[in-house]
Design a protein around this motif. Sequence first.
Motif, PDB file in Angstrom:
ATOM      1  N   UNK A  48     -23.942 -15.194   9.331  1.00 32.35           N
ATOM      2  CA  UNK A  48     -23.336 -16.133  10.287  1.00 32.35           C
ATOM      3  C   UNK A  48     -24.168 -17.421  10.350  1.00 32.35           C
ATOM      4  N   UNK A  49     -25.474 -17.272  10.320  1.00 26.76           N
ATOM      5  CA  UNK A  49     -26.317 -18.463  10.303  1.00 26.76           C
ATOM      6  C   UNK A  49     -26.075 -19.254   9.011  1.00 26.76           C
ATOM      7  N   UNK A  50     -25.921 -18.537   7.889  1.00 25.17           N
ATOM      8  CA  UNK A  50     -25.631 -19.204   6.616  1.00 25.17           C
ATOM      9  C   UNK A  50     -24.304 -19.970   6.689  1.00 25.17           C
ATOM     10  N   UNK A  51     -23.323 -19.325   7.315  1.00 23.62           N
ATOM     11  CA  UNK A  51     -22.005 -19.964   7.479  1.00 23.62           C
ATOM     12  C   UNK A  51     -22.129 -21.279   8.249  1.00 23.62           C
ATOM     13  N   UNK A  52     -22.906 -21.276   9.328  1.00 25.34           N
ATOM     14  CA  UNK A  52     -23.096 -22.494  10.123  1.00 25.34           C
ATOM     15  C   UNK A  52     -23.841 -23.558   9.319  1.00 25.34           C
ATOM     16  N   UNK A  53     -24.842 -23.120   8.551  1.00 26.08           N
ATOM     17  CA  UNK A  53     -25.612 -24.059   7.731  1.00 26.08           C
ATOM     18  C   UNK A  53     -24.731 -24.726   6.689  1.00 26.08           C
ATOM     19  N   UNK A  54     -23.822 -23.964   6.088  1.00 29.33           N
ATOM     20  CA  UNK A  54     -22.949 -24.526   5.063  1.00 29.33           C
ATOM     21  C   UNK A  54     -21.825 -25.375   5.658  1.00 29.33           C
ATOM     22  N   UNK A  55     -21.384 -25.048   6.873  1.00 31.20           N
ATOM     23  CA  UNK A  55     -20.404 -25.901   7.549  1.00 31.20           C
ATOM     24  C   UNK A  55     -20.990 -27.291   7.768  1.00 31.20           C
ATOM     25  N   UNK A  56     -22.290 -27.342   8.085  1.00 32.20           N
ATOM     26  CA  UNK A  56     -22.971 -28.621   8.273  1.00 32.20           C
ATOM     27  C   UNK A  56     -23.013 -29.413   6.972  1.00 32.20           C
ATOM     28  N   UNK A  57     -23.252 -28.727   5.860  1.00 30.83           N
ATOM     29  CA  UNK A  57     -23.267 -29.385   4.549  1.00 30.83           C
ATOM     30  C   UNK A  57     -21.877 -29.901   4.204  1.00 30.83           C
ATOM     31  N   UNK A  58     -20.878 -29.078   4.415  1.00 29.44           N
ATOM     32  CA  UNK A  58     -19.512 -29.430   4.027  1.00 29.44           C
ATOM     33  C   UNK A  58     -18.947 -30.598   4.824  1.00 29.44           C
ATOM     34  N   UNK A  59     -19.597 -30.936   5.940  1.00 28.73           N
ATOM     35  CA  UNK A  59     -19.149 -32.059   6.761  1.00 28.73           C
ATOM     36  C   UNK A  59     -19.661 -33.397   6.245  1.00 28.73           C
ATOM     37  N   UNK A  60     -20.595 -33.377   5.295  1.00 30.80           N
ATOM     38  CA  UNK A  60     -21.196 -34.602   4.771  1.00 30.80           C
ATOM     39  C   UNK A  60     -20.223 -35.290   3.825  1.00 30.80           C
ATOM     40  N   UNK A  61     -20.034 -36.579   3.989  1.00 35.96           N
ATOM     41  CA  UNK A  61     -19.062 -37.326   3.176  1.00 35.96           C
ATOM     42  C   UNK A  61     -19.401 -37.266   1.689  1.00 35.96           C
ATOM     43  N   UNK A  62     -20.677 -37.328   1.353  1.00 32.09           N
ATOM     44  CA  UNK A  62     -21.080 -37.259  -0.054  1.00 32.09           C
ATOM     45  C   UNK A  62     -20.685 -35.919  -0.659  1.00 32.09           C
TER      46      UNK A  62
END
Length: 288
Positions: free
Chosen positions: A5-19
Amino acid sequence: MTAEHHRHLAMKSVEAISTWKACWPVWEVEILGRTNGLSDAKKIHELGDHLRDVFFATNTGNRDQGSLSGGGAGWESLVTWYLNLVLSGTNAVAMRQSKAVVPRTLLDATTISYGNNQTNTESDVCVVVYPNDFNFPATDRDFAKNLDLEIAKRIASIELGIIQCKTNWNDNAQIPMLWDMVYRASFGSATGIHIGKNGYNVSNLKRFTYSFVTVPSQKGPKMPNKPTQMAVKRVNNLTGGNYWGMATKNGVALSASEIFDRNFSSAFSKNIRASIQDAIDGKIGLFS
């Protein structure tokens, strides 16, 4: 809940980056082609030898400052994704530096104070390794808050690796060298330098490492490739090691694929490739 679940949150943060949004469609095609559609554990692990090629798949040749900044954010995100791919199914999670996903206690432990000024290292990515018996929050409600409370109680059992990710090796090698020296050093009260705040310090952790992972963006003779070059010497003795997105070159840099054995081996209950295969078969983490 688990580390996933922590990994999921960490990757959601990455996926929000425009680059990331702009580059991922191209990178994904490259990655799938190099890993048999994310089905080959050996090739997935060895992807660290080819991250530079994946990263350059979106290279437009534009070297203005805007593109360099975007490139840096892209490299941090790609490294975070690769780390979490290999760590899927384990108790270790990679995060880009963000208050939204990095637990407060870990941010406090790595804070540097100089006089009345406080700052955190240029840690583009950090990896936390939880103990096997870690008590993850049971529900999604207040997950980040409750996770941090448990980390504060178990900090002596937590391992943390800070990873500075830069696209350009020559221009940035001195930065991780200096930060690593700061974290290693013990300062007297007369220096005005203090590590940690709110009662937490990196010395409280079970293990702490500082690493450098570069593309590198230089090509041909401009790319560091000899142990005697200053850029190589500066990162030669980092506590967590020096890595790049290519195959290991003795005396110069290790492949990014080697960071798991060097710094996060305790996260794996079996060899790394067997762990990846279990995650593939179980559709765990980034394989879900």
